[in-house]
Design a protein around this motif. Structure first.
Motif, short mmCIF file in Angstrom:
data_model
loop_
_atom_site.label_atom_id
_atom_site.label_comp_id
_atom_site.label_asym_id
_atom_site.label_seq_id
_atom_site.Cartn_x
_atom_site.Cartn_y
_atom_site.Cartn_z
N SER A 38 2.95 1.34 11.85
CA SER A 38 3.41 0.22 11.03
C SER A 38 2.25 -0.43 10.27
O SER A 38 2.38 -0.76 9.08
N LYS A 39 1.12 -0.62 10.95
CA LYS A 39 -0.05 -1.23 10.31
C LYS A 39 -0.57 -0.36 9.17
O LYS A 39 -0.84 -0.84 8.07
N VAL A 40 -0.74 0.94 9.45
CA VAL A 40 -1.25 1.86 8.42
C VAL A 40 -0.29 1.92 7.24
O VAL A 40 -0.71 1.86 6.07
N LEU A 41 1.01 2.00 7.55
CA LEU A 41 2.01 2.04 6.49
C LEU A 41 2.01 0.74 5.70
O LEU A 41 2.11 0.74 4.46
N GLY A 42 1.88 -0.38 6.41
CA GLY A 42 1.87 -1.68 5.74
C GLY A 42 0.71 -1.83 4.79
O GLY A 42 0.88 -2.26 3.64
N GLY A 44 -0.93 0.58 3.48
CA GLY A 44 -0.72 1.55 2.40
C GLY A 44 0.21 1.01 1.33
O GLY A 44 -0.03 1.20 0.13
N ILE A 45 1.28 0.32 1.77
CA ILE A 45 2.22 -0.28 0.82
C ILE A 45 1.54 -1.37 0.00
O ILE A 45 1.72 -1.47 -1.22
N VAL A 46 0.73 -2.20 0.67
CA VAL A 46 0.01 -3.26 -0.04
C VAL A 46 -0.94 -2.67 -1.08
O VAL A 46 -1.00 -3.13 -2.22
#
Length: 240
Positions: A38-42, A44-46
């Motif tokens: 979730s952190k890595v994806l978050g 990445g989205i930012v």
């Protein structure tokens, strides 16, 4: 492994997950793997959100026209993004959970100005940018009650749906998607889908997750319109 702790905690892992991975070597600890993903994806989205609307901005700039783009839809989207930024700040959520809203807001504000500028209303565009900037500053300041920010976030769901519906109806009526960028719409669709997972994992906030679910659904419809209807063939229609 201790030297890694300041680099990973709390940016990617909470303390107990760092211990699970690097002290107990439980590399398949499912709850911590979900947090890490979730952190890595978050983040990445930012990071990706910095450029999400650039194709849309370039399309409008290149054609010198905002034809086909609904101004009320853009204004409502700005209000929704402002609510998300204010809510994330007020609830002290990690930046990885809401940071893209800030970058999308800045790009959407630029898009609003370009639509008005190329429509011959530059002064009105500058005034709206100034007014919204002052509103956003007040929204994230300690002067704004948490109850107001929470209420605005609760309104984000109908605001986002209404914003997208206006653009969807506009596309259907004109028979094409005008200067709407398929690349930007696709990125927004994918980002909103990923945000449902990260919101539930990082914040557990159903209100936030519901907002992204609605955004994903509406952006999916817009993406389908881009693929089926196509853009305007003439970005500079002749005046009758």
């Amino acid at each position: 492994m201790e030297p890694l702790r300041p680099w990973l905690v709390p940016f990617l892992l909470p303390e107990h997950c760092f211990d699970q991975f690097f002290l107990r070597f439980q590399l398949l600890h499912v709850p911590c793997l979900k947090i890490l993903l979730s952190k890595v994806l978050g983040y990445g989205i930012v990071a990706g959100s910095v450029l999400v609307k650039v194709p849309q901005l370039l399309k409008v700039w290149g054609s010198r026209s905002g034809g086909g783009l609904s101004l009320p839809s853009v204004l409502l989207e700005l209000l929704a993004l402002g609510g998300s930024v204010g809510y994330g700040c007020a609830r002290s959520f990690p930046f990885s959970a809401w940071g893209e809203s800030l970058f999308l807001l800045l790009q959407t504000l630029t898009l609003l100005f370009l639509i008005l500028h190329f429509g011959g209303r530059t002064g009105r565009g500058l005034a709206l940018v100034a007014v919204f900037g002052a509103f956003l500053g007040l929204l994230v300041s300690p002067l704004t009650p948490l109850s107001f920010v929470t209420a605005l976030q609760a309104l984000n769901l109908p605001i986002i749906i209404l914003s997208r519906l206006i653009q969807i109806v506009t596309n259907a009526r004109q028979g094409h998607t005008g200067q709407l960028s398929g690349v930007s719409t696709g990125l927004l669709f994918g980002g909103a889908l990923a945000r449902i997972f990260t919101s539930l994992t990082e914040t557990g906030d159903l209100l936030l997750a519901s907002t992204f679910a609605a955004s994903a659904t509406c952006n999916g419809v817009l993406l389908a319109q881009v693929l089926l209807l196509g853009g305007s063939r003439d970005p500079h229609p002749k005046k009758e």
